[in-house]
Design an enzyme around this catalytic site. Structure first.
Site, PDB file in Angstrom:
ATOM      1  CD  GLU A 218     -22.427  -5.240  -7.455  1.00 16.61           C
ATOM      2  OE1 GLU A 218     -21.986  -5.699  -8.528  1.00 16.61           O
ATOM      3  OE2 GLU A 218     -21.720  -5.077  -6.445  1.00 16.61           O
ATOM      4  CG  ASP A 243     -22.856  -6.292 -11.671  1.00 14.98           C
ATOM      5  OD1 ASP A 243     -22.310  -6.035 -12.769  1.00 14.98           O
ATOM      6  OD2 ASP A 243     -22.444  -7.196 -10.931  1.00 14.98           O
ATOM      7  CE  LYS A 267     -18.883  -6.911 -11.806  1.00 18.66           C
ATOM      8  NZ  LYS A 267     -19.662  -8.083 -11.323  1.00 18.66           N
TER       9      LYS A 267
END
Length: 372
Positions: A218, A243, A267
């Site tokens: 990530e 991310d 997110k």
């Protein structure tokens, strides 16, 4: 049915152990909770995590924008003008994604309650349970090995290993953890932007040469280095996940156009809530890219909303990193989604099913003028 009031509270929950990454060390969840009330008495909850080194949001900035912009804008409006409310929320202020997420989650919560269904059903899914990984914080090798063994003993099948202090030591960490846990345990590496592209390629090739192919790596490089991200993706076997580079739907359009990653991490605190996450899911689905649904350090309010979203889109959301509540020393929420080790059991009651939240502190507000 009109929105009667929006209020904010401070929630603080100590962590079981410090959360350590390449970017920060955190000892407690310290978030802003939003409670949105309709004129018929229905209340919905949302939550915002302050993450200055990622989103730039602080508790104070989130509270200010909610009370001076979003509250005057939304109170008195009909909840049945739902898409209009979301549009206004997202367009009135640039940035402030975490504050937007908290208010959006509360809006979705009350809407699902009005329909009398759990949030996942409102989003098109079915009530079920989902499974998350757990984070192994960045520490000396021996401590990380012990944490990994304890996580496996607790039933976790996927370990998210925090890296980024220095590549050679990080390789040693991964090799040691791999030796210490059963072969079926999947390793997810999270570098939090700490390596360069060259360091990433070298470190990952060393790990792969040892016979280890992590499930994913990530954000190995800085968020703005899309060329570096693509270079890593093209040079290693390990799937590369964006991310911090994948903050908004517009970011994801660029990532997909340049083929910079294999996986996208969504997110709610980055996307400004559920509506932005749905846009990214649509883009990823068209491109054939799987997604992870992750979270910042959040309690079971906003993480529950993420879990409901994951349950509604299992074909695209194939990875879950929703361990914030299990890292916390206690769950402040009564009712709603349950977090027990790797298993997240969604509520079958309406909305998020939250009956009460313990430990909320009502902040006194300064005389802040309404912003336009």
């Amino acid at each position: 049915m009109r929105i009667l009031n929006i209020d904010t509270f401070l929630l603080e929950v100590p962590l079981k152990t410090p959360f350590v990454t390449a970017l920060r060390r955190v000892d407690s969840v310290q978030d802003l909770v939003v409670r949105l009330e309709l004129e018929n008495g229905i209340c919905g909850y949302g939550e915002a995590a302050p993450t200055l080194v990622i989103s730039g949001d602080s508790l104070q900035s989130m509270q200010a924008v909610i009370h001076t912009v979003f509250k005057p804008m939304l109170v008195g409006q009909s909840i049945f003008n739902f898409q209009s409310l979301l549009h206004q929320l997202q367009r009135r202020v640039v940035g402030n994604s975490s504050a937007k997420a908290a208010v959006e989650i509360a809006l979705y919560d009350v809407r699902a309650q009005l329909f009398g269904v759990p949030l996942c059903q409102l989003l098109g899914g079915a009530v079920t349970s989902v499974t998350t990984d757990v984070t192994i914080s960045m520490n000396p090798v021996e401590a990380m090995v012990l944490d990994a063994r304890n996580a496996v003993a607790a039933g976790y099948q996927q370990l998210k290993i925090k890296l980024g202090s220095e590549p050679e030591l990080d390789v040693e960490r991964v090799l040691a953890i791999h030796r210490a846990v059963p072969g079926h345990i999947k390793l997810r590496l999270d570098v939090n932007q700490a390596w360069t592209a060259k360091q990433s390629i070298r470190a990952l090739r060393q790990i792969e040469a040892a016979g280890i192919v992590p499930e994913l790596v990530e954000q190995p490089v800085p968020a703005a280095d899309l060329a570096g991200l693509k270079a890593v993706k093209d040079a290693v076997l390990t799937p590369v996940m964006a991310d911090e580079s994948a903050y908004s739907p517009a970011d994801v359009v660029t990532l997909l156009a340049q083929d910079c990653c294999d996986i996208i991490n969504i997110k709610l605190m980055k996307t400004g809530g559920i509506s932005g996450a749905l846009q990214i899911l649509a883009l990823a689905d068209v491109a054939g890219k799987p997604c992870m649904l992750g979270s910042m350090l959040e309690s079971s309010i906003s993480v529950a909303a993420a879990a409901h979203l994951a349950a509604a889109y299992p074909q695209t959301i194939r990875y879950l990193d929703l361990d914030g509540p299990t890292l916390s020393s206690f769950d402040p929420v009564s009712g709603g989604t349950r977090f027990e080790g790797p298993t997240i059991s969604l509520n079958s009651s309406a909305g998020l099913g939250i009956q009460a939240v313990k430990g909320l502190t009502h902040w006194p507000l300064a005389a802040l003028p309404t912003q336009h």
